[in-house]
Design a protein around this motif. Structure first.
Motif, PDB file in Angstrom:
ATOM      1  N   UNK A   1    -134.517 -90.089-106.139  1.00 32.81           N
ATOM      2  CA  UNK A   1    -135.086 -88.694-106.204  1.00 32.81           C
ATOM      3  C   UNK A   1    -136.676 -88.503-106.993  1.00 32.81           C
ATOM      4  N   UNK A   2    -136.524 -89.147-107.861  1.00 32.93           N
ATOM      5  CA  UNK A   2    -137.772 -89.251-108.586  1.00 32.93           C
ATOM      6  C   UNK A   2    -139.004 -89.577-107.830  1.00 32.93           C
ATOM      7  N   UNK A   3    -138.598 -90.912-107.266  1.00 32.18           N
ATOM      8  CA  UNK A   3    -139.611 -91.347-106.251  1.00 32.18           C
ATOM      9  C   UNK A   3    -140.096 -90.306-105.389  1.00 32.18           C
ATOM     10  N   UNK A   4    -139.100 -89.655-104.675  1.00 27.61           N
ATOM     11  CA  UNK A   4    -139.584 -88.610-103.762  1.00 27.61           C
ATOM     12  C   UNK A   4    -140.172 -87.482-104.114  1.00 27.61           C
TER      13      UNK A   4
ATOM     14  N   UNK B   1    -133.968 -84.691 -97.997  1.00 28.94           N
ATOM     15  CA  UNK B   1    -132.505 -84.466 -98.271  1.00 28.94           C
ATOM     16  C   UNK B   1    -132.509 -84.564 -99.788  1.00 28.94           C
ATOM     17  N   UNK B   2    -133.410 -84.127-100.632  1.00 30.92           N
ATOM     18  CA  UNK B   2    -133.517 -84.175-102.037  1.00 30.92           C
ATOM     19  C   UNK B   2    -132.330 -83.167-102.340  1.00 30.92           C
ATOM     20  N   UNK B   3    -131.441 -83.272-103.301  1.00 35.94           N
ATOM     21  CA  UNK B   3    -130.222 -82.453-103.649  1.00 35.94           C
ATOM     22  C   UNK B   3    -130.745 -81.340-104.288  1.00 35.94           C
TER      23      UNK B   3
ATOM     24  N   UNK C   1    -124.419 -91.656-123.723  1.00 35.30           N
ATOM     25  CA  UNK C   1    -123.491 -91.603-122.717  1.00 35.30           C
ATOM     26  C   UNK C   1    -123.054 -92.533-121.788  1.00 35.30           C
ATOM     27  N   UNK C   2    -124.037 -93.867-121.943  1.00 34.09           N
ATOM     28  CA  UNK C   2    -123.591 -94.759-120.797  1.00 34.09           C
ATOM     29  C   UNK C   2    -123.782 -94.521-119.565  1.00 34.09           C
ATOM     30  N   UNK C   3    -124.708 -93.598-119.238  1.00 33.52           N
ATOM     31  CA  UNK C   3    -124.922 -93.181-117.793  1.00 33.52           C
ATOM     32  C   UNK C   3    -126.152 -92.855-117.384  1.00 33.52           C
ATOM     33  N   UNK C   4    -126.483 -93.342-116.144  1.00 28.58           N
ATOM     34  CA  UNK C   4    -127.857 -92.870-115.398  1.00 28.58           C
ATOM     35  C   UNK C   4    -127.957 -91.269-115.358  1.00 28.58           C
ATOM     36  N   UNK C   5    -129.054 -90.719-116.012  1.00 30.90           N
ATOM     37  CA  UNK C   5    -129.314 -89.231-116.052  1.00 30.90           C
ATOM     38  C   UNK C   5    -130.212 -88.822-115.055  1.00 30.90           C
TER      39      UNK C   5
ATOM     40  N   UNK D   1    -131.667 -81.742-115.075  1.00 35.43           N
ATOM     41  CA  UNK D   1    -133.003 -82.764-115.240  1.00 35.43           C
ATOM     42  C   UNK D   1    -133.670 -83.025-113.948  1.00 35.43           C
ATOM     43  N   UNK D   2    -132.672 -83.063-112.672  1.00 36.12           N
ATOM     44  CA  UNK D   2    -133.284 -83.089-111.480  1.00 36.12           C
ATOM     45  C   UNK D   2    -134.139 -81.914-111.085  1.00 36.12           C
ATOM     46  N   UNK D   3    -133.419 -80.748-111.422  1.00 35.37           N
ATOM     47  CA  UNK D   3    -133.948 -79.554-111.116  1.00 35.37           C
ATOM     48  C   UNK D   3    -135.410 -79.213-111.991  1.00 35.37           C
ATOM     49  N   UNK D   4    -135.206 -79.640-112.946  1.00 38.72           N
ATOM     50  CA  UNK D   4    -136.474 -79.517-113.897  1.00 38.72           C
ATOM     51  C   UNK D   4    -137.529 -80.668-113.348  1.00 38.72           C
ATOM     52  N   UNK D   5    -137.473 -81.610-113.180  1.00 40.49           N
ATOM     53  CA  UNK D   5    -138.211 -82.416-112.503  1.00 40.49           C
ATOM     54  C   UNK D   5    -138.758 -81.917-111.103  1.00 40.49           C
ATOM     55  N   UNK D   6    -137.877 -81.305-110.424  1.00 36.96           N
ATOM     56  CA  UNK D   6    -138.193 -80.826-108.931  1.00 36.96           C
ATOM     57  C   UNK D   6    -139.477 -79.888-108.821  1.00 36.96           C
ATOM     58  N   UNK D   7    -139.196 -79.028-110.153  1.00 43.78           N
ATOM     59  CA  UNK D   7    -140.252 -77.776-110.248  1.00 43.78           C
ATOM     60  C   UNK D   7    -141.402 -78.560-110.999  1.00 43.78           C
ATOM     61  N   UNK D   8    -141.384 -79.222-112.185  1.00 50.91           N
ATOM     62  CA  UNK D   8    -142.491 -79.340-113.203  1.00 50.91           C
ATOM     63  C   UNK D   8    -143.571 -80.306-112.508  1.00 50.91           C
ATOM     64  N   UNK D   9    -142.970 -81.271-111.477  1.00 52.54           N
ATOM     65  CA  UNK D   9    -144.121 -82.416-111.179  1.00 52.54           C
ATOM     66  C   UNK D   9    -144.952 -81.736-110.158  1.00 52.54           C
ATOM     67  N   UNK D  10    -144.552 -81.132-109.220  1.00 54.30           N
ATOM     68  CA  UNK D  10    -145.563 -80.295-108.311  1.00 54.30           C
ATOM     69  C   UNK D  10    -146.256 -79.304-109.138  1.00 54.30           C
TER      70      UNK D  10
END
Length: 500
Positions: free
Chosen positions: A434-437, A478-480, A425-429, A303-312
């Protein structure tokens, strides 16, 4: 790897469209071919790539983990036998009922006997492609589950090459181009199938061996496929209803939406679909092993990689909508007014681009957990929202309202998928920081790109600079995901040096 192959396929698809327009034009036989080819393509969308692969990979991975590789191979062989029998029966039925089927899908052709007869004949020629492409989808599932992605990703290129060759052959040798392309469809399907076989053999898979009509894995796969087929049908109905609504708007509205959607689908296909395609086998294996902590981590990274590419990507399309449309389409009958209308639709579509892209890994997560019902139920809800919002918004902003309705329903789709999977999953996905950055840096890129439009025609040359700025800013913050991309590039470069 998947993104690179998809990019090549999309570029070759554009070349194919240009060559087909040159050789076939937009006359009687062009209409006949496009309508006839739509029938096996519909079967591919319903039973092939999406639903079959999505249902096959989790079951195959679980059997391989729990019972061993031979049991998994037996399940794959059994699935192929069932697939051949079912699709073979459907193909014979379609070839027998080609005339009434053509009456249903193209009733307007009945008044033109030459057009109608040509469509019926082309349906009979190219429909067996459905058997080939659905078999290719099963091969793709086997290879993806074994962490091989290159051959499946290259498969669409084979079809494009076959269609280009068939069109040019028919044109220059004096044959009917529509019939040449119909046979080209079959050649392309066979080529896609043959491409997978050496890679399957290299992974240790063989079609020779034990299989069973009553294989429990195939039964489980069939049960998982039912909701996914229904989900694919919902998607097709969504497209049909949106087109129906657009038909009530001024002439040109359908075309504006078509061209805008093609542009929006480019980054979505190259990056969004590629990431989720690569993620499903890994998620399925982790779920089969019961390593749910690693499952959550892999999904979070996806999800992080997808957001990193899709938003810009969305920010760039919104900022440069009109100049991009003008650069690609403003020639001949495509007027400046059409550029503005298409650009407006592209802006509305692009608002929903990140949410469409982020929904795909979430759906893959549900499928990896062998839950194919929840995404379909959500899709039905979003279908109603899309049609309702589209009917309302088109009253005031025309075709742009229909595009905006797609974005709004995509937001709802992502939200429901995310909340339900997060609760399960009871987990923050998604990491909020990172999303704000990503949003902040993408906003800066979008504003800069928007100002660069005034530097015509140098705005095109500025695009690599905006990409470099985004990556540099992400690295400094320092975005992962930026670190992940840099590490992947470095690893690939080290591998090439060692191979050299």
């Amino acid at each position: 790897m998947v993104a690179g192959a998809t990019l090549l396929s999309r570029l070759l698809g554009f070349v194919r469209d240009v060559i087909v327009a040159f050789t076939l034009g937009a006359g009687l036989f062009a209409d006949a071919f496009f309508v006839a080819f739509r029938i096996p393509n519909l079967l591919r969308r319903l039973f092939g790539e999406g639903s079959l692969t999505m249902a096959f990979i989790p079951v195959f991975s679980r059997i391989r983990e729990e019972e061993g590789d031979e049991a998994a191979q037996e399940m794959a062989r059994s699935a192929m036998v069932w697939l051949g029998v079912i699709l073979g029966g459907i193909t014979l039925l379609v070839m027998w009922l080609a005339r009434p089927l053509t009456m249903v899908i193209a009733p307007g052709f009945i008044d033109n006997p030459e057009l109608f007869d040509a469509t019926v004949e082309i349906v009979r020629i190219c429909f067996p492609y459905a058997i080939l492409i659905c078999s290719v989808a099963l091969c793709m599932g086997i290879l993806n589950a074994r962490d091989h992605f290159l051959a499946p990703a290259l498969a669409p290129i084979i079809l494009n090459v076959a269609l280009i060759g068939a069109a040019l052959f028919g044109y220059y040798f004096g044959y009917n181009v529509a019939y040449s392309m119909a046979y080209g469809v079959l050649i392309g399907g066979l080529g896609q199938w043959m491409l997978q076989q050496p890679f399957l053999k290299a992974t240790g898979f063989s079609w020779r061996g034990v299989w069973s009509w009553k294989n429990k894995g195939v039964i489980r796969m069939g049960l998982l496929m039912l909701p996914t087929v229904f989900g694919a049908a919902v998607y097709q109905v969504n497209i049909l209803l949106s087109t129906l609504l657009a038909s009530f708007l001024p002439v040109g509205s359908v075309s504006y939406l078509f061209y805008a959607d093609r542009l929006m689908q480019f980054p979505l296909g190259v990056f969004g679909i590629a990431v989720s395609t690569a993620a499903l086998p890994s998620l399925s294996k982790l779920a089969a092993k019961g390593e749910m902590g690693a499952f959550d981590g892999a999904l979070r990274s996806t999800l992080g990689l997808t957001m990193f590419i899709a938003v810009p990507s969305a920010a760039g399309l919104i900022a440069l909508a009109d100049p991009i449309v003008a650069l690609l389409f403003e020639r001949g009958a495509f007027s400046p007014e059409a550029v503005v209308a298409t650009g407006s639709a592209l802006v509305a579509y692009s608002i929903g681009l990140p949410f469409i892209a982020l929904s795909r890994p979430l759906v893959a997560g549900f499928y990896a957990l062998e839950d194919t019902k929840t995404p379909v139920r959500i899709a039905v809800v979003c279908l109603v929202v899309n049609v309702g919002a589209g009917a309302l918004l088109m009253q005031s902003i025309g075709h742009v309202g229909l595009a905006l309705a797609v974005s709004l329903s995509s937001m709802l789709n992502w939200l429901l998928l995310y909340v339900l999977l997060m609760r399960r999953r009871k987990s923050q996905l998604i990491a909020l920081g990172s999303a704000v950055k990503v949003v902040a840096v993408s906003g800066c890129v979008g504003v800069g790109a928007w100002y660069s439009v005034a530097w015509h025609p140098w705005w095109v040359a500025c695009i690599p600079a905006w990409v470099a700025f985004y990556l540099l800013a992400a690295h400094k913050l320092r975005m992962p995901e930026a670190t992940m991309v840099v590490d992947l590039i470095r690893a690939r470069m080290r591998r090439k040096r060692s191979e050299g």
